[in-house]
Design a protein around this motif. Structure first.
Motif, short mmCIF file in Angstrom:
data_model
loop_
_atom_site.label_atom_id
_atom_site.label_comp_id
_atom_site.label_asym_id
_atom_site.label_seq_id
_atom_site.Cartn_x
_atom_site.Cartn_y
_atom_site.Cartn_z
N ASP A 77 32.04 33.72 47.71
CA ASP A 77 31.41 33.61 46.45
C ASP A 77 31.87 32.34 45.66
OD1 ASP A 77 30.22 34.43 44.22
OD2 ASP A 77 31.63 35.92 43.84
N GLN A 125 40.06 29.01 42.37
CA GLN A 125 41.40 29.68 42.68
C GLN A 125 42.65 28.82 42.06
OE1 GLN A 125 42.83 29.84 46.84
NE2 GLN A 125 42.67 27.57 47.13
N LYS A 182 37.36 35.42 43.80
CA LYS A 182 37.45 36.99 43.56
C LYS A 182 37.65 37.44 42.03
CE LYS A 182 38.30 38.44 48.05
NZ LYS A 182 39.03 39.46 48.98
N SER A 197 40.30 40.04 36.95
CA SER A 197 40.39 40.57 38.23
C SER A 197 39.07 41.27 38.71
CB SER A 197 41.55 41.35 38.50
OG SER A 197 42.78 40.98 38.06
N ASN A 230 36.63 40.81 41.76
CA ASN A 230 36.35 41.59 42.99
C ASN A 230 37.54 41.41 43.95
OD1 ASN A 230 33.57 41.85 42.35
ND2 ASN A 230 33.10 39.78 42.68
N LEU A 231 38.69 41.38 43.33
CA LEU A 231 39.95 41.48 44.17
C LEU A 231 39.86 42.93 44.99
CD1 LEU A 231 40.82 39.37 41.71
CD2 LEU A 231 42.90 39.80 42.88
N GLU A 232 40.37 42.92 46.27
CA GLU A 232 40.59 44.21 46.87
C GLU A 232 42.16 44.45 47.03
OE1 GLU A 232 37.43 43.87 50.39
OE2 GLU A 232 37.74 41.74 49.70
N ASP A 252 44.29 41.97 48.46
CA ASP A 252 44.46 40.66 47.75
C ASP A 252 45.95 40.48 46.96
OD1 ASP A 252 42.56 39.06 48.33
OD2 ASP A 252 41.16 40.65 47.14
N SER A 284 41.42 46.14 39.85
CA SER A 284 40.23 45.50 39.52
C SER A 284 38.94 46.09 39.42
CB SER A 284 39.68 44.35 41.01
OG SER A 284 39.19 44.85 41.83
N ARG A 299 36.19 45.65 40.93
CA ARG A 299 35.60 46.27 42.18
C ARG A 299 36.59 47.29 42.80
NH1 ARG A 299 34.88 42.38 47.41
NH2 ARG A 299 34.24 43.94 49.04
N LYS A 338 31.00 45.36 43.83
CA LYS A 338 31.07 43.83 43.70
C LYS A 338 30.44 43.83 42.16
CE LYS A 338 31.69 40.39 46.60
NZ LYS A 338 31.12 39.46 47.42
N ARG A 340 30.31 37.41 39.03
CA ARG A 340 31.37 36.70 38.02
C ARG A 340 30.55 36.04 36.97
NH1 ARG A 340 35.04 32.93 41.24
NH2 ARG A 340 33.07 32.75 42.36
#
Lengths: 324, 324
Positions: A63, A114, A132, A211, A213-215, A218, A229, A231, A237, A240
């Motif tokens: 993404d 990032q 993310k 935060s 789409n952090l899983e 992460d 997050s 998500r 999702k 952003r």
């Protein structure tokens, strides 16, 4: 969009395997060189499936924000009008601060996919994996004296909370002063760094981490019970660009309203969104610990704490614990 | 003290002429080289008399602070305990700020004989000629939230005013917030630069300029009716080490008293020394102009202005004009 030659081979055949032999011929490189390049792309967020017989298949591309698309969606007067996008940075906060010292205008925004040294409060780190979340910092030059800098922190939390609630319908609340929580877990961080000359604010750098789409994977294990997050909390999702565009619009509106009309409106909005009021908590201040019930904000932005003996004490700076 | 060889020849024969021939022989250099070195020393503040027949005679060496002597006189716990002396700097303020970012301790002091880009408020310059004043900046790390930074500005003005009055017996008063005046002319400047993270002050750099032994000719013409020095006002030269040692002691005492006991004492002292109270003035604030009578400070450090209709308005940030 132009990809590097190896990636182009995959993008041209979506969902299909491309054999090592074909790649070798097309690009004139060895099998080992291909393998190394694939690893590099994986490090940058691309996902591949490898088959000894069939070769490689591109599963997903990371993404990535489009500056053009984002800019065209921002109808802000000032906030984000100048937008600097980066793939990888140490910290957007440091970039924005350097720009502010060089005279960057109010609303100049730095966004990165990032951060390798994302910064939180009190010298702590901030988890900012690629693609993310929203990792950004903006230059503000508010025409208020230094006394009022803490009000901007509260204003920013209000704007972010309102825009995220509207977008996601998640039960997001504000923990004093500026953490956004879902079920007690943090989904964003706000860090305002001020530079002042006597009582005059020269600039404020507002750092925003969302935060999106952090899983679970992460986060380092020790943060899993403290952080979430959009998500993780919603199971879906989120775009952003939606998150950024919505927030910047809300933030700018409140910011200019505040400078025209004062802090009263922000107090009302903050108190309505807060999850910190009415419950007994422990506060660690530079002057020592206290236990009391936060009952609201005062005109300066301090939180009013009702102590056991009934007196009310304004607290300007503290770490606030969980409800007792 | 070790001088360079040319200077040593003069220092060894105080008050006497040293001929060009002797210098040439002793140092093995040409007459032209000697002349160039003399010019360089003159640029550094040494004064010579030249005679075609007799050679050169050293009239005076520049006033220079002795770090050893100064350090041995400071009985401060913290203020000036670490002392960095420089001959020439761009600005002591910039040095101290860089040191603070690198973690320099509270009380770390930077002093220079001259600043080539001395900084005043609002990006203005500050006249800081060699050896004639106190040009210094100190790192503070106060344990108060950002709301209280302006109180430190007022505290610093009180400390400087008290110490200079005691030392010189000159009629020095404080113009809000922190200018020290003799007969309406400025003798010092105080500039506090704050860096904060949310409501937490990370550090404050206190810049202090004291015009000790400047003469009329040290000022540009346009400043002569606005600026003076202890020397111009009193007719005598003052020992800069006395000025520094006295001020640092007074400043440290008030600073720690303030952190223990709060701002009340500083309000009382400031109001007693102020020349800004009781006279109608024009104030230019970021929100516009107003005319009123300053009547005192409030608990936050704002000045209370009584307007024509009798209401009292706290002003946090303004340029205050001359009494009307």
């Amino acid at each position: 969009m132009n990809y590097e030659p190896l990636l182009q081979l995959f993008v041209d055949k979506p969902g299909e395997y491309v054999s090592g032999e074909v790649i070798s011929q097309e690009l004139g490189v060895s099998r080992t060189a291909i393998w190394k390049q694939i690893r590099k792309l994986e490090g940058a967020g691309y996902q591949f499936e490898a088959s000894r017989r069939l070769g490689y298949r591109l599963l997903s591309i990371p993404d990535q924000l489009s500056v053009e698309a984002l800019s065209s969606r921002l109808d802000a007067q000032t906030f984000g009008k100048t937008l600097h996008w980066f793939d990888t940075v140490e910290s957007t906060q440091n970039l924005a601060r350097a720009a502010a010292e060089e005279g960057a205008e109010e609303g100049t925004l730095f966004i990165a996919e990032q951060q390798v040294s994302g910064r939180g409060r009190m010298g702590r780190g901030w988890v900012s994996p690629r693609g993310k979340g929203v990792w950004m910092s903006m230059v503000l030059r508010p025409s208020v004296p230094i006394h009022f800098a803490p009000q901007l922190t509260l204003l920013t939390a209000v704007a972010l909370c309102r825009s995220l609630k509207r977008l996601t319908s998640l039960p997001i609340g504000i923990k004093w002063p500026n953490d956004l929580l879902i079920d007690g877990k943090k989904i964003s961080g706000i860090l305002l760094e001020s530079a002042a000359e006597d009582e005059r604010l020269r600039y404020v750098i507002a750092g925003i981490g969302i935060s999106v789409n952090l899983e679970q994977l992460d986060y380092p294990a020790e943060l899993l019970d403290k952080a979430t997050s959009l998500r993780i909390s919603s199971g879906t999702k989120w775009d952003r660009e939606d998150v950024i565009a919505d927030f910047l619009k809300e933030w700018e509106q409140l910011y200019f309203l505040y400078q025209e009309q004062g802090f009263g409106l922000i107090i009302t909005l903050w108190e309505a969104l807060s999850v910190s009021l009415g419950k007994s908590v422990r506060l660690v201040t530079p002057q020592g610990e206290m236990v009391g019930v936060p009952i609201g904000l005062d005109d300066s932005g301090a939180i009013r704490i009702k102590l056991a003996d009934g007196t009310i004490k304004p607290v300007f700076s503290a770490e606030m614990g969980e409800p007792l």
